[in-house]
Write a protein that holds these residues in place. Structure first.
Motif, mmCIF file in Angstrom:
data_model
loop_
_atom_site.group_PDB
_atom_site.id
_atom_site.type_symbol
_atom_site.label_atom_id
_atom_site.label_comp_id
_atom_site.label_asym_id
_atom_site.label_seq_id
_atom_site.Cartn_x
_atom_site.Cartn_y
_atom_site.Cartn_z
ATOM 1 N N UNK A 1 0.858 -1.189 0.000
ATOM 2 C CA UNK A 1 0.000 0.000 0.000
ATOM 3 C C UNK A 1 0.890 1.233 0.000
ATOM 4 N N UNK A 2 0.555 2.205 -0.841
ATOM 5 C CA UNK A 2 1.274 3.484 -0.841
ATOM 6 C C UNK A 2 0.334 4.587 -0.345
ATOM 7 N N UNK A 3 0.858 5.401 0.568
ATOM 8 C CA UNK A 3 0.126 6.532 1.130
ATOM 9 C C UNK A 3 0.590 7.813 0.440
ATOM 10 N N UNK A 4 -0.365 8.629 0.004
ATOM 11 C CA UNK A 4 -0.087 9.891 -0.693
ATOM 12 C C UNK A 4 -0.797 11.042 0.022
ATOM 13 N N UNK A 5 -0.397 12.287 -0.271
ATOM 14 C CA UNK A 5 -1.247 13.429 0.034
ATOM 15 C C UNK A 5 -1.688 14.073 -1.280
ATOM 16 N N UNK B 1 -0.176 19.353 1.796
ATOM 17 C CA UNK B 1 1.189 18.871 1.623
ATOM 18 C C UNK B 1 2.249 19.941 1.810
ATOM 19 N N UNK B 2 1.915 20.985 2.570
ATOM 20 C CA UNK B 2 2.878 22.066 2.785
ATOM 21 C C UNK B 2 3.582 21.962 4.132
ATOM 22 N N UNK B 3 3.302 20.888 4.872
ATOM 23 C CA UNK B 3 3.894 20.731 6.183
ATOM 24 C C UNK B 3 3.192 21.525 7.268
ATOM 25 N N UNK B 4 2.208 22.346 6.880
ATOM 26 C CA UNK B 4 1.461 23.179 7.835
ATOM 27 C C UNK B 4 0.006 22.728 7.957
ATOM 28 N N UNK B 5 -0.551 22.228 6.872
ATOM 29 C CA UNK B 5 -1.932 21.762 6.895
ATOM 30 C C UNK B 5 -2.043 20.616 7.896
ATOM 31 N N UNK C 1 -3.181 17.315 10.101
ATOM 32 C CA UNK C 1 -3.718 15.972 9.884
ATOM 33 C C UNK C 1 -4.632 15.660 11.076
ATOM 34 N N UNK C 2 -5.942 15.842 10.938
ATOM 35 C CA UNK C 2 -6.833 15.558 12.066
ATOM 36 C C UNK C 2 -6.710 14.108 12.531
ATOM 37 N N UNK C 3 -6.890 13.892 13.824
ATOM 38 C CA UNK C 3 -6.772 12.538 14.368
ATOM 39 C C UNK C 3 -7.728 11.574 13.692
ATOM 40 N N UNK C 4 -8.937 12.055 13.381
ATOM 41 C CA UNK C 4 -9.916 11.162 12.768
ATOM 42 C C UNK C 4 -9.475 10.742 11.368
ATOM 43 N N UNK C 5 -8.768 11.627 10.654
ATOM 44 C CA UNK C 5 -8.254 11.284 9.329
ATOM 45 C C UNK C 5 -7.104 10.292 9.429
ATOM 46 N N UNK C 6 -6.146 10.568 10.333
ATOM 47 C CA UNK C 6 -5.023 9.653 10.503
ATOM 48 C C UNK C 6 -5.497 8.274 10.939
ATOM 49 N N UNK D 1 4.014 13.926 8.702
ATOM 50 C CA UNK D 1 4.180 12.888 9.717
ATOM 51 C C UNK D 1 5.213 11.896 9.196
ATOM 52 N N UNK D 2 5.783 11.117 10.111
ATOM 53 C CA UNK D 2 6.822 10.153 9.746
ATOM 54 C C UNK D 2 6.187 8.815 9.394
ATOM 55 N N UNK D 3 6.611 8.238 8.276
ATOM 56 C CA UNK D 3 6.067 6.943 7.880
ATOM 57 C C UNK D 3 6.429 5.850 8.881
ATOM 58 N N UNK D 4 7.561 5.978 9.557
ATOM 59 C CA UNK D 4 7.907 4.982 10.575
ATOM 60 C C UNK D 4 6.879 4.985 11.702
ATOM 61 N N UNK D 5 6.434 6.185 12.101
ATOM 62 C CA UNK D 5 5.392 6.282 13.126
ATOM 63 C C UNK D 5 4.073 5.728 12.608
ATOM 64 N N UNK D 6 3.788 6.016 11.344
ATOM 65 C CA UNK D 6 2.543 5.529 10.750
ATOM 66 C C UNK D 6 2.534 3.996 10.716
ATOM 67 N N UNK D 7 3.651 3.400 10.308
ATOM 68 C CA UNK D 7 3.724 1.935 10.277
ATOM 69 C C UNK D 7 3.575 1.344 11.678
#
Length: 296
Positions: free
Chosen positions: A44-48, A135-139, A141-146, A183-189
């Motif tokens: 699976x690949x995650x994009x913004x 994808x600007x590093x400022x927008x 990421x709501x908890x419900x989305x993550x 966010x860091x993909x390592x944290x996401x995994x």
């Protein structure tokens, strides 16, 4: 290495993981299979998205554009934690990437090699989720989305018998991309792995109440001259704090009157020069306290 899930199996897997699924009309037969193979699938690949707003993001991911026809992913994950299914089969999302990364994903290695080649067609091997974010590093990421992103990735891993190491970011597939940013993909995994350690019960997480004030949508968002209820809410606050330069309105379309009014607000806060040019920044936006509006 697995055969792709059928449309019914994909929906069932997502719902079993507690994902709120919205099926776009025609998604079950919408694909790019005539351009190349779909499968075997390996991850699976995650994009913004680099977009804002639910409908606009879903539309572009379903339709694509002239240079890159849709679908541009399999599912769009919105700020409110819903997964809009827009494609079933090969999708234009991964593009060319590094075959060494694919080998690492297949082997489910804990560490991925840095991508330095464009020698493998990722659209064959990966499901793709486009997640609504500028994808600007400022927008934010709501908890419900993550949480929905984690659940969606875990659903596919669980269905195929994969571990969380089968989930990567687009930037981990190719050095030509920077997504997802914020966010860091390592944290996401790690979150996907924790989810896979639980038994899915199909329960949907409760949606937190909306924030009192509108999160800053990013400086670039305004420079694209958006038409949004957020602009109206901002304008009403500028009127309320005595900074109106409006001859009429305010309304949803960003105009020069909005910029002039906002410049007055910046000067009222003590800014001057280029810091009072009328383009909103995070500090002045927070001070304005624009009421939250649900953008669709």
């Amino acid at each position: 290495m697995s055969n792709p899930l059928s449309a019914d199996a994909l929906v069932a897997a997502l719902k079993a993981e507690g994902v709120t699924v919205v099926e776009h009309a025609g998604w079950r037969t919408h694909n790019r299979n005539h351009k190349g193979p779909w499968g075997p699938v390996n991850g699976v690949i995650i994009h913004h998205t680099v977009t804002s707003g639910t409908q606009a993001s879903v539309d572009i991911c379903f339709n694509g554009y002239t240079a890159l026809p849709g679908p541009l992913c399999h599912g769009v994950i919105t700020k409110d934690g819903k997964v809009y299914l827009v494609g079933n089969g090969r999708a234009n999302h991964a593009g060319s990437g590094d075959g060494d990364v694919l080998k690492a994903v297949v082997a489910e290695r804990a560490t991925l090699p840095a991508p330095n080649e464009q020698n493998t067609d990722g659209n064959v091997h990966f499901y793709g989720f486009e997640c609504v974010n500028l994808g600007d590093g400022k927008d934010p990421w709501p908890d419900v989305q993550l949480d929905a992103m984690v659940r969606a990735a875990a659903a596919l891993c669980r269905a195929h018998g994969w571990t969380a190491q089968s989930v990567i970011g687009h930037k981990e597939w190719t050095a030509t991309k920077v997504d997802p940013k914020g966010f860091a993909m390592s944290d996401f995994r790690a979150r996907v792995a924790a989810r896979l350690g639980e038994k899915p019960d199909g329960s949907v997480p409760s949606v937190p109440s909306a924030p009192a004030y509108q999160p800053f949508p990013g400086a670039d968002w305004f420079k694209k001259q958006p038409r949004s209820a957020i602009v109206t809410a901002m304008g009403r606050r500028l009127v309320a704090v005595g900074c109106s330069a409006y001859a009429s309105g305010p309304g949803p379309q960003w105009t020069e009157a909005d910029r002039t009014s906002y410049a007055r607000w910046q000067r009222k806060l003590g800014y001057s020069g280029s810091a009072a040019d009328g383009w909103p920044g995070p500090a002045s936006w927070a001070a304005l306290k624009v009421p939250y509006v649900k953008e669709v």
